[in-house]
Motif scaffolding. Sequence first.
Motif, PDB file in Angstrom:
ATOM      1  N   LYS A 187      29.192 -40.695 -65.551  1.00 46.48           N
ATOM      2  CA  LYS A 187      28.252 -41.859 -65.365  1.00 46.48           C
ATOM      3  C   LYS A 187      28.892 -43.048 -66.157  1.00 46.48           C
ATOM      4  O   LYS A 187      28.754 -44.303 -65.932  1.00 46.48           O
ATOM      5  N   ASN A 204      24.118 -41.514 -58.996  1.00 42.92           N
ATOM      6  CA  ASN A 204      23.948 -40.355 -59.983  1.00 42.92           C
ATOM      7  C   ASN A 204      23.994 -38.873 -59.123  1.00 42.92           C
ATOM      8  O   ASN A 204      24.351 -37.988 -59.948  1.00 42.92           O
ATOM      9  N   GLU A 283      17.459 -38.128 -68.849  1.00 43.72           N
ATOM     10  CA  GLU A 283      18.760 -39.021 -69.241  1.00 43.72           C
ATOM     11  C   GLU A 283      18.736 -38.977 -70.746  1.00 43.72           C
ATOM     12  O   GLU A 283      17.776 -38.899 -71.682  1.00 43.72           O
TER      13      GLU A 283
END
Length: 283
Positions: A187, A204, A283
């Motif tokens: 990412k 993602n 996250e």
Amino acid sequence: MLGREVEMHPVLKAFICGSISGTCSTLLFQPLDLLKTRLQTLQPPAGGSGRVGMVTLLFRVVRTESLLGLWKGVSPSFARCIPGVGIYFSTLYTMKQNLLVDRSPTALESVFLGATARAISGICMLPVTVVKTRYESGRFGYRSVYAALKNIYQTEGARGMFSGLTATLLRDAPFSGIYLMFYTQTKKLTPQDQLDPVLMPLMNFGCGIFAGILASLTTQPADVIKTHMQLSPEKYCRTSQAIAFIYKNYKKWELESKLRAQRLAYCSKYLSTQTCFMFPTSE
């Protein structure tokens, strides 16, 4: 006063969101998990030949156990994943808050965080994992998760409840650590500031698939060993015994079955894991 929003504690929020995502992924991907377990535990034919592929096994299960037979073991899967994924994400959040101060984890820190959170979750839920594996194998006729836990404890003791502990930790902890490392690092390499917000979930998801494949490649042998130990704890007192037995008795035929099971493991693991990580609190 009645219209005032009630603030939920971040750890509780992480637990609830993790539990919801675990429920969704379990319901969607349980058939893949069942087929993976069956492929891993297939006995080699007497003549040493014969191939049983994923599609053949799929139709065999549907023919002999009905379509719903593909979801056999879903109740212990729920019993494991709903609290298990919640424990994982709440532990991960707590460690991030206490060990990292307003910064993203490095690659090695991601491995440590993911592996530690998964190890804690895995140990807590291992008895239910044993029941899940036995349900999916089709070799046991337990009436319920509670009845299965009671039977295992009465007949095999605590050792049966935690059979395959070493192999489970060798599979789950490295998988989660490696997955989290590749997921966060991938990412970071993507230009998220320049992407359309609509495309972010897709990006993602792509990062999650890439991370899941690499993590599954690393941990698949431990998954095979774990399955055998949890189905026959009386036969394998130590992890080394399971490894020796699989290598000696199955060889090429078993390797082919394990490779087919490995492909299913890739699908099941990285899809279910990425379903969990699509929730914002992960996250």
